[in-house]
Design a protein around this motif. Structure first.
Motif, PDB file in Angstrom:
ATOM      1  N   SER A  26       0.797  -1.228   0.000  1.00 31.04           N
ATOM      2  CA  SER A  26       0.000   0.000   0.000  1.00 31.04           C
ATOM      3  C   SER A  26       0.829   1.278   0.000  1.00 31.04           C
ATOM      4  CB  SER A  26      -0.937   0.011   1.213  1.00 31.04           C
ATOM      5  OG  SER A  26      -0.174  -0.016   2.414  1.00 31.04           O
ATOM      6  N   ASP A  27       2.034   1.233   0.567  1.00 35.01           N
ATOM      7  CA  ASP A  27       2.828   2.444   0.741  1.00 35.01           C
ATOM      8  C   ASP A  27       3.751   2.664  -0.463  1.00 35.01           C
ATOM      9  OD1 ASP A  27       4.385   4.575   1.543  1.00 35.01           O
ATOM     10  OD2 ASP A  27       4.869   3.736   3.502  1.00 35.01           O
ATOM     11  N   SER A  28       3.482   3.692  -1.232  1.00 37.58           N
ATOM     12  CA  SER A  28       4.277   3.960  -2.431  1.00 37.58           C
ATOM     13  C   SER A  28       5.728   4.308  -2.108  1.00 37.58           C
ATOM     14  CB  SER A  28       3.634   5.077  -3.250  1.00 37.58           C
ATOM     15  OG  SER A  28       3.516   6.242  -2.456  1.00 37.58           O
ATOM     16  N   ALA A  29       6.039   4.616  -0.847  1.00 35.61           N
ATOM     17  CA  ALA A  29       7.416   4.933  -0.462  1.00 35.61           C
ATOM     18  C   ALA A  29       8.262   3.678  -0.265  1.00 35.61           C
ATOM     19  CB  ALA A  29       7.427   5.757   0.818  1.00 35.61           C
ATOM     20  N   SER A  30       7.639   2.508  -0.170  1.00 33.97           N
ATOM     21  CA  SER A  30       8.402   1.267   0.006  1.00 33.97           C
ATOM     22  C   SER A  30       9.306   1.045  -1.189  1.00 33.97           C
ATOM     23  CB  SER A  30       7.455   0.076   0.180  1.00 33.97           C
ATOM     24  OG  SER A  30       6.789   0.167   1.419  1.00 33.97           O
ATOM     25  N   ASN A  31      10.541   0.611  -0.910  1.00 31.93           N
ATOM     26  CA  ASN A  31      11.515   0.460  -1.987  1.00 31.93           C
ATOM     27  C   ASN A  31      12.318  -0.827  -1.914  1.00 31.93           C
ATOM     28  OD1 ASN A  31      13.107   1.007   0.224  1.00 31.93           O
ATOM     29  ND2 ASN A  31      13.927   2.927  -0.558  1.00 31.93           N
ATOM     30  N   TYR A  32      11.950  -1.701  -0.991  1.00 33.29           N
ATOM     31  CA  TYR A  32      12.696  -2.951  -0.832  1.00 33.29           C
ATOM     32  C   TYR A  32      11.700  -4.072  -0.607  1.00 33.29           C
ATOM     33  CZ  TYR A  32      15.794  -6.439   1.211  1.00 33.29           C
ATOM     34  OH  TYR A  32      16.472  -7.592   1.477  1.00 33.29           O
ATOM     35  N   PHE A  33      11.827  -5.159  -1.399  1.00 32.51           N
ATOM     36  CA  PHE A  33      10.812  -6.218  -1.401  1.00 32.51           C
ATOM     37  C   PHE A  33      11.497  -7.589  -1.362  1.00 32.51           C
ATOM     38  CE2 PHE A  33       7.641  -3.076  -2.321  1.00 32.51           C
ATOM     39  CZ  PHE A  33       8.311  -2.126  -3.074  1.00 32.51           C
ATOM     40  N   PRO A  34      11.658  -8.135  -0.168  1.00 38.85           N
ATOM     41  CA  PRO A  34      12.298  -9.444  -0.041  1.00 38.85           C
ATOM     42  C   PRO A  34      11.271 -10.566   0.026  1.00 38.85           C
ATOM     43  CG  PRO A  34      12.182  -8.405   2.103  1.00 38.85           C
ATOM     44  CD  PRO A  34      11.524  -7.455   1.122  1.00 38.85           C
ATOM     45  N   TRP A  35      11.756 -11.774  -0.251  1.00 38.92           N
ATOM     46  CA  TRP A  35      10.955 -12.975  -0.086  1.00 38.92           C
ATOM     47  C   TRP A  35      11.700 -13.913   0.863  1.00 38.92           C
ATOM     48  CZ3 TRP A  35       6.149 -14.073  -2.156  1.00 38.92           C
ATOM     49  CH2 TRP A  35       5.660 -13.165  -3.105  1.00 38.92           C
ATOM     50  N   ASN A  67       6.071  -4.444 -10.051  1.00 38.87           N
ATOM     51  CA  ASN A  67       5.363  -3.411 -10.799  1.00 38.87           C
ATOM     52  C   ASN A  67       5.053  -2.284  -9.832  1.00 38.87           C
ATOM     53  OD1 ASN A  67       3.351  -1.781 -11.978  1.00 38.87           O
ATOM     54  ND2 ASN A  67       2.702  -3.449 -13.311  1.00 38.87           N
ATOM     55  N   LYS A  68       5.887  -1.255  -9.835  1.00 40.91           N
ATOM     56  CA  LYS A  68       5.727  -0.164  -8.874  1.00 40.91           C
ATOM     57  C   LYS A  68       4.460   0.639  -9.128  1.00 40.91           C
ATOM     58  CE  LYS A  68       8.220   1.733  -6.247  1.00 40.91           C
ATOM     59  NZ  LYS A  68       8.963   2.770  -5.506  1.00 40.91           N
ATOM     60  N   THR A  69       4.080   0.764 -10.377  1.00 39.48           N
ATOM     61  CA  THR A  69       2.877   1.538 -10.695  1.00 39.48           C
ATOM     62  C   THR A  69       1.660   0.891 -10.066  1.00 39.48           C
ATOM     63  OG1 THR A  69       3.875   2.261 -12.774  1.00 39.48           O
ATOM     64  CG2 THR A  69       1.486   2.507 -12.545  1.00 39.48           C
ATOM     65  N   ALA A  70       1.568  -0.420 -10.208  1.00 39.24           N
ATOM     66  CA  ALA A  70       0.420  -1.153  -9.677  1.00 39.24           C
ATOM     67  C   ALA A  70       0.625  -1.559  -8.225  1.00 39.24           C
ATOM     68  CB  ALA A  70       0.159  -2.382 -10.532  1.00 39.24           C
ATOM     69  N   LYS A  71       1.797  -1.367  -7.703  1.00 39.61           N
ATOM     70  CA  LYS A  71       2.153  -1.739  -6.333  1.00 39.61           C
ATOM     71  C   LYS A  71       1.929  -3.225  -6.089  1.00 39.61           C
ATOM     72  CE  LYS A  71       0.127   1.962  -4.423  1.00 39.61           C
ATOM     73  NZ  LYS A  71      -0.320   2.949  -3.418  1.00 39.61           N
ATOM     74  N   HIS A  72       2.485  -4.049  -6.986  1.00 34.16           N
ATOM     75  CA  HIS A  72       2.461  -5.471  -6.704  1.00 34.16           C
ATOM     76  C   HIS A  72       3.748  -6.137  -7.166  1.00 34.16           C
ATOM     77  CE1 HIS A  72       1.549  -6.804 -10.819  1.00 34.16           C
ATOM     78  NE2 HIS A  72       0.554  -5.966 -10.859  1.00 34.16           N
ATOM     79  N   PHE A  73       4.073  -7.233  -6.528  1.00 33.72           N
ATOM     80  CA  PHE A  73       5.276  -7.991  -6.852  1.00 33.72           C
ATOM     81  C   PHE A  73       4.975  -9.476  -6.693  1.00 33.72           C
ATOM     82  CE2 PHE A  73       6.906  -8.517  -2.377  1.00 33.72           C
ATOM     83  CZ  PHE A  73       6.035  -7.657  -1.740  1.00 33.72           C
ATOM     84  N   SER A  74       5.718 -10.288  -7.415  1.00 33.93           N
ATOM     85  CA  SER A  74       5.422 -11.720  -7.486  1.00 33.93           C
ATOM     86  C   SER A  74       6.690 -12.553  -7.382  1.00 33.93           C
ATOM     87  CB  SER A  74       4.717 -12.048  -8.809  1.00 33.93           C
ATOM     88  OG  SER A  74       3.516 -11.339  -8.952  1.00 33.93           O
ATOM     89  N   LEU A  75       6.515 -13.760  -6.859  1.00 34.43           N
ATOM     90  CA  LEU A  75       7.591 -14.756  -6.802  1.00 34.43           C
ATOM     91  C   LEU A  75       7.227 -15.889  -7.748  1.00 34.43           C
ATOM     92  CD1 LEU A  75      10.178 -15.880  -5.310  1.00 34.43           C
ATOM     93  CD2 LEU A  75       8.569 -17.093  -3.827  1.00 34.43           C
ATOM     94  N   HIS A  76       8.176 -16.274  -8.589  1.00 34.40           N
ATOM     95  CA  HIS A  76       7.965 -17.360  -9.526  1.00 34.40           C
ATOM     96  C   HIS A  76       9.000 -18.445  -9.245  1.00 34.40           C
ATOM     97  CE1 HIS A  76       5.568 -14.699 -12.325  1.00 34.40           C
ATOM     98  NE2 HIS A  76       6.207 -13.818 -11.593  1.00 34.40           N
ATOM     99  N   ILE A  77       8.535 -19.660  -9.025  1.00 30.06           N
ATOM    100  CA  ILE A  77       9.441 -20.801  -8.849  1.00 30.06           C
ATOM    101  C   ILE A  77       9.186 -21.757 -10.001  1.00 30.06           C
ATOM    102  CG2 ILE A  77      10.250 -22.633  -7.322  1.00 30.06           C
ATOM    103  CD1 ILE A  77       8.852 -21.182  -5.007  1.00 30.06           C
ATOM    104  N   THR A  78      10.217 -22.026 -10.789  1.00 30.73           N
ATOM    105  CA  THR A  78      10.065 -22.940 -11.914  1.00 30.73           C
ATOM    106  C   THR A  78      10.628 -24.311 -11.554  1.00 30.73           C
ATOM    107  OG1 THR A  78      12.187 -22.231 -12.833  1.00 30.73           O
ATOM    108  CG2 THR A  78      10.217 -21.068 -13.604  1.00 30.73           C
TER     109      THR A  78
END
Lengths: 113, 116
Positions: A26-35, A67-78
């Motif tokens: 939700s916070d557009s200021a977030s800049n780090y996204f770990p899994w 995707n910073k515009t949409a404020k979402h991020f994803s993890l893909h495991i192949t």
């Protein structure tokens, strides 16, 4: 404050298939996204992270997209393997502000042989 | 190299009792954190510290107190335990060095607390 939502809460896949976990923040200021990956009876362990200046990052069978515009991020495991069975958490933070991570609710992944 | 060590690993308390969870890290990290983990709610930050002698509130600080008298230790206290504090508690640490772009948190193995 930051709010991170994670879906799905459980995911069952056949060995060799791909798994995708999605998070929104939700916070557009977030800049780090770990899994983080948490195995049974253990603490979470970082598996991959991405910062806001890149859109995608790969590490062998694992990839993250942002995707910073949409404020979402994803993890893909192949090519999933039984040892990928665990609980996965996404998180978000403003890296310079004490690195206080806000975690999603977690996804329990089961890889069936 | 032990990393992050939490004691005790398990504890059962009665409502109203007090206790302290101890976290120790041997990585010379500046930042330390206490999280609680509840089913379906991920990990929620209770308190954190950005250096020896400093503490700050996180997302769910009520009913808990912390102290960081030594850089390597971070204590979490429950003064009067309540059933709502039944949870698994995780301590974590991170480098926090200025100019070092590392956000990785190193977690302990958790402390399972049950309040009856």
């Amino acid at each position: 404050g930051e709010n991170v939502e994670q879906h799905p809460s459980t995911l069952s896949v056949q060995e060799g298939d791909s798994a995708v976990i999605k998070c929104t923040y939700s916070d557009s200021a977030s800049n780090y996204f770990p899994w983080y990956k948490q195995e049974l009876g253990k603490g979470p362990q970082l598996i991959i992270d991405i910062r806001s200046n890149v859109g995608e990052k790969k590490d062998q069978r694992i990839a993250v997209t942002l995707n910073k515009t949409a404020k979402h991020f994803s993890l893909h495991i192949t090519e999933t393997q039984p040892e990928d069975s665990a609980v996965y958490f996404c998180a978000a933070s403003i890296e310079a502000a004490g690195n206080k991570l806000t975690f999603g609710g977690g996804t329990r992944v089961l890889v069936k042989p | 190299n032990a990393g992050v060590t939490q004691t005790p690993k398990f504890r059962v308390l009665k409502t109203g009792q007090s206790m302290t969870l101890l976290c120790a890290q041997d990585m010379n990290h500046e930042y330390m954190y206490w999280y609680r983990q509840d089913p379906g709610m991920g990990l929620r930050l209770i308190h954190y510290s950005v250096g020896e002698g400093t503490t700050a509130k996180g997302e769910v600080p009520d009913g808990y107190n912390v102290s960081r008298l030594k850089k390597q230790n971070f204590l979490l206290g429950l003064e009067s335990a309540a059933p709502s504090q039944t949870s698994v508690y995780f301590c974590a640490s991170s480098s926090g060095l200025a100019g070092v772009r590392t956000g990785e948190l190193f977690f302990g193995e958790g402390s399972r607390l049950t309040v009856l």
